[in-house]
Write a protein that holds these residues in place. Structure first.
Motif, short mmCIF file in Angstrom:
data_model
loop_
_atom_site.label_atom_id
_atom_site.label_comp_id
_atom_site.label_asym_id
_atom_site.label_seq_id
_atom_site.Cartn_x
_atom_site.Cartn_y
_atom_site.Cartn_z
N ALA A 64 1.02 -1.34 -0.39
CA ALA A 64 -0.12 -0.48 -0.39
C ALA A 64 0.64 0.81 0.21
O ALA A 64 0.29 2.29 -0.51
CB ALA A 64 -0.83 -0.29 1.47
N VAL A 65 1.94 0.77 1.14
CA VAL A 65 2.69 2.12 0.96
C VAL A 65 3.17 2.53 -0.56
O VAL A 65 3.62 3.88 -1.11
CB VAL A 65 3.72 1.99 1.73
CG1 VAL A 65 5.38 2.82 1.84
CG2 VAL A 65 3.31 1.94 3.32
N ALA A 66 3.59 1.94 -1.61
CA ALA A 66 4.38 1.42 -2.57
C ALA A 66 3.54 2.07 -3.39
O ALA A 66 4.00 3.08 -4.27
CB ALA A 66 4.40 0.02 -2.94
N VAL A 67 2.12 1.72 -3.39
CA VAL A 67 0.70 2.13 -4.29
C VAL A 67 0.85 3.72 -3.99
O VAL A 67 1.34 4.67 -5.04
CB VAL A 67 -0.04 1.70 -4.07
CG1 VAL A 67 -1.73 2.98 -5.54
CG2 VAL A 67 -0.60 0.37 -4.70
N VAL A 68 0.59 4.44 -2.75
CA VAL A 68 0.49 6.34 -2.72
C VAL A 68 2.03 6.28 -2.98
O VAL A 68 2.41 7.67 -4.02
CB VAL A 68 0.40 5.73 -0.99
CG1 VAL A 68 0.24 7.81 -0.80
CG2 VAL A 68 -1.02 5.54 -0.64
N ALA A 69 3.14 6.07 -2.84
CA ALA A 69 4.39 6.85 -2.83
C ALA A 69 4.55 6.85 -4.16
O ALA A 69 5.67 7.44 -4.49
CB ALA A 69 5.83 6.05 -2.44
N VAL A 70 4.31 5.68 -5.60
CA VAL A 70 4.45 5.88 -6.50
C VAL A 70 3.66 6.75 -7.53
O VAL A 70 3.86 7.84 -8.43
CB VAL A 70 4.07 5.00 -7.28
CG1 VAL A 70 4.79 4.78 -9.21
CG2 VAL A 70 5.94 3.51 -7.30
N VAL A 71 2.32 6.82 -7.62
CA VAL A 71 1.11 6.99 -7.82
C VAL A 71 0.88 8.30 -7.90
O VAL A 71 0.87 9.06 -8.38
CB VAL A 71 -0.22 6.92 -7.98
CG1 VAL A 71 -1.33 7.11 -8.07
CG2 VAL A 71 0.17 4.84 -8.24
N THR A 72 1.25 8.83 -6.15
CA THR A 72 0.65 10.28 -5.73
C THR A 72 1.16 11.62 -6.43
O THR A 72 1.28 12.19 -7.91
CB THR A 72 0.61 10.82 -4.60
OG1 THR A 72 -0.01 9.52 -4.06
CG2 THR A 72 0.47 11.20 -4.33
N PRO A 73 2.88 10.97 -6.27
CA PRO A 73 3.99 11.99 -6.81
C PRO A 73 4.32 12.29 -8.98
O PRO A 73 4.24 12.79 -9.02
CB PRO A 73 5.76 11.35 -6.39
CG PRO A 73 5.28 10.88 -5.19
CD PRO A 73 3.56 10.13 -5.50
N LEU A 74 4.17 10.58 -8.93
CA LEU A 74 4.05 10.85 -11.16
C LEU A 74 2.47 11.39 -11.45
O LEU A 74 2.35 12.48 -11.81
CB LEU A 74 3.69 9.49 -11.32
CG LEU A 74 4.56 8.60 -11.33
CD1 LEU A 74 3.88 6.90 -11.44
CD2 LEU A 74 5.29 9.20 -12.34
N ASN A 134 1.62 13.93 4.40
CA ASN A 134 2.97 14.80 4.83
C ASN A 134 4.20 14.64 5.10
O ASN A 134 4.90 15.22 4.27
CB ASN A 134 2.74 14.19 6.54
CG ASN A 134 1.11 14.76 7.28
OD1 ASN A 134 0.68 15.29 6.45
ND2 ASN A 134 0.95 14.57 8.18
N LEU A 135 4.44 13.41 4.77
CA LEU A 135 6.41 13.05 4.13
C LEU A 135 6.07 13.59 2.46
O LEU A 135 7.46 14.61 2.50
CB LEU A 135 6.42 11.91 3.91
CG LEU A 135 6.94 11.35 5.38
CD1 LEU A 135 7.47 9.68 5.43
CD2 LEU A 135 8.14 12.06 6.15
N ILE A 136 5.32 13.89 1.58
CA ILE A 136 4.75 14.03 -0.01
C ILE A 136 5.34 15.33 0.62
O ILE A 136 6.08 16.42 -0.52
CB ILE A 136 4.50 12.94 -0.61
CG1 ILE A 136 4.89 11.58 -0.53
CG2 ILE A 136 4.78 13.53 -2.74
CD1 ILE A 136 3.53 10.63 -1.50
N TYR A 137 4.86 16.00 1.10
CA TYR A 137 3.95 17.28 0.93
C TYR A 137 4.16 18.69 1.71
O TYR A 137 4.97 19.24 1.40
CB TYR A 137 2.14 17.34 0.68
CG TYR A 137 1.70 16.82 -0.78
CD1 TYR A 137 1.97 17.62 -2.75
CD2 TYR A 137 1.54 15.64 -1.38
CE1 TYR A 137 1.91 16.72 -3.24
CE2 TYR A 137 1.04 15.35 -2.24
CZ TYR A 137 1.02 15.17 -3.18
OH TYR A 137 0.69 15.24 -4.96
N LEU A 138 4.22 18.27 3.02
CA LEU A 138 4.14 18.92 3.89
C LEU A 138 6.13 19.05 3.85
O LEU A 138 6.62 20.47 4.65
CB LEU A 138 4.32 18.33 5.64
CG LEU A 138 2.57 18.56 5.41
CD1 LEU A 138 1.86 18.09 6.98
CD2 LEU A 138 1.73 19.88 4.90
N ASN A 139 7.27 18.11 3.29
CA ASN A 139 8.79 17.93 3.28
C ASN A 139 8.68 18.29 2.21
O ASN A 139 9.61 19.37 1.62
CB ASN A 139 8.77 16.79 3.91
CG ASN A 139 8.45 16.50 5.27
OD1 ASN A 139 9.30 16.77 6.01
ND2 ASN A 139 8.15 15.67 5.98
N GLY A 140 8.57 17.51 0.93
CA GLY A 140 9.10 17.49 -0.44
C GLY A 140 8.52 18.63 -1.26
O GLY A 140 9.44 19.94 -2.15
#
Length: 349
Positions: A64-74, A134-140
Motif C-alpha cells: 500500500a505504501v508503494a502504491v501511494v509513494a509511486v502514483v501520487t508523485p507521478l 505529509n512526508l510527500i507534501y509537507l516536506n517534499g
C-alpha cells in the motif's frame, strides 16, 4: 452510489454550516484559532485513536505504501509538465496546479469518509496514507520549491555580478565549487533544516501517527486511562475539521474573485485531483487487490478521490507568491467531489 451519498451528505452539510458561519466576522476571525486547536490537539488524537483501534494487520503494508509513494508523485509531476503545454500562463501556474491537483484533504475529510464507508478497519490504512501525504507534501513540496528558488537566486546573482564586472576574470573551478558548497550549507542551515524540523519533529500529527505505528506493530502501549482521554479529545476532530473546511472556502473564494486565474489550469488541476489520481490509483491497486484486501484497496482509492487540501492555498501563497489558482482548484474540487465521490465509489469499489 446512494450509500456514499448517505456518508458524505451529512459531512457536506457541516461544511456548509462552516461556510455560512464564515459570513459572521466573529467566526471568520477565529479561523486560525480553530485550526490551531484542530492541528495540535483534535486531529492528532483522532488519527492516533483510529489507527490503534483498527483490527490488527499481518505485518506492515509495504504494498500500500508503494502504491501511494509511486502514483501520487507521478500525478503531481504529470500535472506540472502538463501545465507547461498550456503556454506562458501555464508555466507560471504549473507548481500550484501540480500541488492542488495531487495533495488531497486526507486528514480533515479522507479519514472520516474512509472509516464511515469501510468501518474501523480503515483507520490504520487511512492513517498510514495520511502519513505518506505529509512526508510527500509537507516536506517534499517546500523542499523542492525552496531549492528551486535558491538556485534561481544564485543564477540571477551570478548574472548580475558578471554584468557589473565584465572585465574581471571568471572564477576558477575550485572557487565555483567552494561557492556552491557554501551555498548548499547555508541553504541547509537556514531553510531546509527548519522545514524538516517543522514538518517532522514539531508536527503533532506526524508524531501521533508515528506513536500509533509503534503501538500497532510493537508490544508497546499506553495506559488505558490515557487512551480513553485521547479518544475523548479526538471525537471533536471530525465536526471541527469539516467546519474549518467551510471557513477555509472564504479566503479561497476571495482569491478567485480577485480575477486573473487561468480557467484551463483550474480544469486541469481539478480533473487531476478528483478523477485522474483515483483512477490511476485504482489501476495500480487492481493487480494486487487480493494481497491488499477490500479495506486497504478501497481506502487507497477513496482517499485518492478526496478534494484538494486546504493547505494548498497556504503553500501556494507562501512559495509561489499567489494562492489564487490553488484556491480555485480547492473550491472546484471540493464542490465537484459531491458528485464524483459517489460515482467513483459505484464504478471502482
Amino acid at each position: 452510489m446512494l450509500e456514499m451519498l448517505a456518508v458524505i451528505g451529512p459531512m457536506f452539510l457541516v461544511i456548509g454550516v462552516g461556510f455560512a458561519a464564515g459570513f459572521v466576522p466573529r467566526f471568520l476571525s477565529s479561523r486560525d484559532h480553530l485550526n490551531g486547536f484542530l492541528f495540535y490537539f483534535a486531529l492528532p488524537t483522532f488519527i492516533y485513536t483510529a489507527m490503534v483501534t483498527a483490527p490488527p494487520t499481518a505485518g506492515f503494508p509495504w504494498l500500500a505504501v508503494a502504491v501511494v509513494a509511486v502514483v501520487t508523485p507521478l500525478v503531481s509531476i504529470g500535472l506540472y509538465y502538463g501545465s507547461h503545454l498550456l503556454g506562458a500562463r501555464g508555466r507560471e501556474g504549473a507548481a500550484s496546479t501540480s500541488l492542488a491537483g495531487s495533495f488531497g484533504n486526507v486528514g480533515y475529510f479522507g479519514i472520516p469518509v474512509a472509516i464511515s464507508v469501510f468501518g474501523p478497519e480503515a483507520g490504520l490504512a487511512a492513517g498510514i496514507v495520511h502519513m505518506l501525504h505529509n512526508l510527500i507534501y509537507l516536506n517534499g513540496y517546500p523542499l523542492v520549491r525552496t531549492i528551486v528558488a535558491a538556485r534561481a537566486e544564485q543564477s540571477d546573482a551570478a548574472e548580475q555580478a558578471a554584468a557589473d564586472s565584465p572585465d574581471s576574470p571568471s572564477p576558477g573551478p575550485g572557487s565555483r565549487r567552494a561557492a556552491k558548497t557554501d551555498g548548499i550549507g547555508h541553504l541547509l542551515r537556514t531553510q531546509i533544516g527548519p522545514i524538516l524540523k517543522r514538518a517532522l519533529l514539531l508536527n503533532p500529527v506526524f508524531i501521533a501517527m508515528a506513536l500509533a505505528l509503534l503501538v500497532v506493530f510493537t508490544p508497546l502501549g499506553l495506559p488505558a486511562m490515557i487512551n480513553e482521554s485521547v479518544s475523548l479529545l479526538g471525537q471533536t476532530a471530525v465536526p471541527l475539521a469539516l467546519f474549518c473546511v467551510g471557513l477555509a472556502l472564504h479566503p479561497a473564494i476571495e482569491g478567485i474573485r480577485s480575477g486573473g486565474v487561468p480557467k484551463r489550469l483550474i480544469v486541469l488541476g481539478t480533473l487531476g485531483k478528483i478523477l485522474l489520481l483515483p483512477v490511476l490509483t485504482w489501476l495500480a491497486v487492481l493487480p494486487f487487490y487480493d494481497q491488499l484486501g477490500p479495506v486497504w484497496a478501497g481506502t487507497l482509492i477513496i482517499i485518492a478521490a478526496m478534494p484538494s487540501s486546504t493547505t494548498v492555498y497556504v503553500f501556494a501563497q507562501q512559495y509561489e507568491g499567489d494562492g489564487r489558482l490553488a484556491a480555485s482548484i480547492l473550491v472546484t474540487s471540493t464542490l465537484a467531489c459531491l458528485l464524483t465521490l459517489p460515482l467513483l465509489a459505484e464504478l471502482l469499489l
